[in-house]
Design a protein around this motif. Structure first.
Motif, PDB file in Angstrom:
ATOM      1  N   VAL A 228       0.932  -1.119  -0.023  1.00  0.00           N
ATOM      2  CA  VAL A 228       0.021  -0.023   0.090  1.00  0.00           C
ATOM      3  C   VAL A 228       0.915   1.379   0.081  1.00  0.00           C
ATOM      4  CG1 VAL A 228      -1.842   1.190   1.396  1.00  0.00           C
ATOM      5  CG2 VAL A 228      -1.517  -1.230   1.414  1.00  0.00           C
ATOM      6  N   ASP A 229       0.812   1.963  -1.157  1.00  0.00           N
ATOM      7  CA  ASP A 229       1.953   3.147  -1.391  1.00  0.00           C
ATOM      8  C   ASP A 229       1.740   4.265  -0.154  1.00  0.00           C
ATOM      9  OD1 ASP A 229       3.139   1.887  -3.346  1.00  0.00           O
ATOM     10  OD2 ASP A 229       1.816   2.647  -4.885  1.00  0.00           O
ATOM     11  N   PHE A 230       0.593   4.274   0.277  1.00  0.00           N
ATOM     12  CA  PHE A 230       0.282   5.544   0.969  1.00  0.00           C
ATOM     13  C   PHE A 230       0.459   4.861   2.500  1.00  0.00           C
ATOM     14  CE2 PHE A 230      -3.857   3.861  -0.596  1.00  0.00           C
ATOM     15  CZ  PHE A 230      -4.463   3.705   0.479  1.00  0.00           C
ATOM     16  N   ILE A 231       0.728   3.860   2.879  1.00  0.00           N
ATOM     17  CA  ILE A 231       0.989   3.527   4.293  1.00  0.00           C
ATOM     18  C   ILE A 231       2.691   3.033   4.173  1.00  0.00           C
ATOM     19  CG2 ILE A 231       0.481   1.939   6.152  1.00  0.00           C
ATOM     20  CD1 ILE A 231      -2.260   1.712   5.109  1.00  0.00           C
ATOM     21  N   LYS A 232       3.435   3.835   4.287  1.00  0.00           N
ATOM     22  CA  LYS A 232       5.036   3.420   4.008  1.00  0.00           C
ATOM     23  C   LYS A 232       5.578   2.572   4.647  1.00  0.00           C
ATOM     24  CE  LYS A 232       5.280   6.580   1.168  1.00  0.00           C
ATOM     25  NZ  LYS A 232       4.713   6.135  -0.282  1.00  0.00           N
ATOM     26  N   GLU A 233       4.833   2.310   6.322  1.00  0.00           N
ATOM     27  CA  GLU A 233       5.540   1.261   7.191  1.00  0.00           C
ATOM     28  C   GLU A 233       5.135   0.132   6.991  1.00  0.00           C
ATOM     29  OE1 GLU A 233       1.978   3.289   8.819  1.00  0.00           O
ATOM     30  OE2 GLU A 233       4.007   4.324   7.925  1.00  0.00           O
ATOM     31  N   ARG A 234       4.543  -0.110   5.837  1.00  0.00           N
ATOM     32  CA  ARG A 234       3.681  -1.440   5.745  1.00  0.00           C
ATOM     33  C   ARG A 234       4.749  -2.422   4.866  1.00  0.00           C
ATOM     34  NH1 ARG A 234      -0.923  -4.435   6.331  1.00  0.00           N
ATOM     35  NH2 ARG A 234      -1.164  -5.703   4.683  1.00  0.00           N
TER      36      ARG A 234
END
Length: 174
Positions: free
Chosen positions: A10-16
């Motif tokens: 998921v690009d907009f959840i960087k820590e994922r």
């Protein structure tokens, strides 16, 4: 019941963490194989939503995934706006057909890109006439829920009125 089937990234959840595609697919399929027994026992409709998770990214793949689960209680919770970035909602609707359990109405403007591309209904690039024709051809007559991003202004209640008027316009056959 709406369920997101898993994620590759998921690009907009960087820590994922990014999960290998085949691993995400195997895990999701195994989980839904278990879930289908519960859904069937309690007669609960389960809808898999197409979201920006880099997983089940085409209507053919979503259809195959749902067919592998093989349950009348598991299908698609189709989000019209989520596919506009890299596809055409009317194609998804035709291919998924009666696998569609419920629908989210959302609009997307490709030129804006990213999360900023989600806009009020009728302000984006969704071909609403084509979408409604596709639903009619597939025989879908279930619920369509507007899924709008929360407004951030002193006039935040205005989105309710705008969305209501837009949905009335979308449902008009003209």
């Amino acid at each position: 019941m709406l369920i997101i089937p898993g994620a590759v990234g998921v690009d907009f959840i960087k820590e994922r963490e990014v999960i290998p595609y085949d691993t995400a697919y195997e895990r999701a399929l195994a989980a839904f194989q278990k879930l289908k027994a519960v859904a069937e026992e309690y007669e609960i409709q389960v809808g898999i939503e197409n979201v920006w998770n880099k997983f089940l990214v085409s209507p053919l793949e979503m259809r195959t995934f749902i067919d592998q689960i093989d349950s009348p209680f598991v299908g698609s919770y189709f989000d019209v706006g989520n596919v506009v970035f890299n596809g055409y909602p009317e194609h998804w609707i035709k291919i998924l057909g009666d696998r569609i359990k419920k629908v989210h109405f959302k609009d997307y403007r490709k030129e804006a890109g990213g999360l900023c591309g989600f806009v009020d209904l009728l302000a984006g690039d969704v071909d609403w006439k084509g979408v409604m024709q596709a639903f009619e051809k597939t025989g879908y007559d279930g619920w369509c829920t507007a899924e709008m991003l929360p407004p951030y202004s002193q006039y935040s209640d205005q989105i309710i009125y705008n969305t209501s008027a837009s949905m009335e316009r979308i449902f008009r056959k003209e």
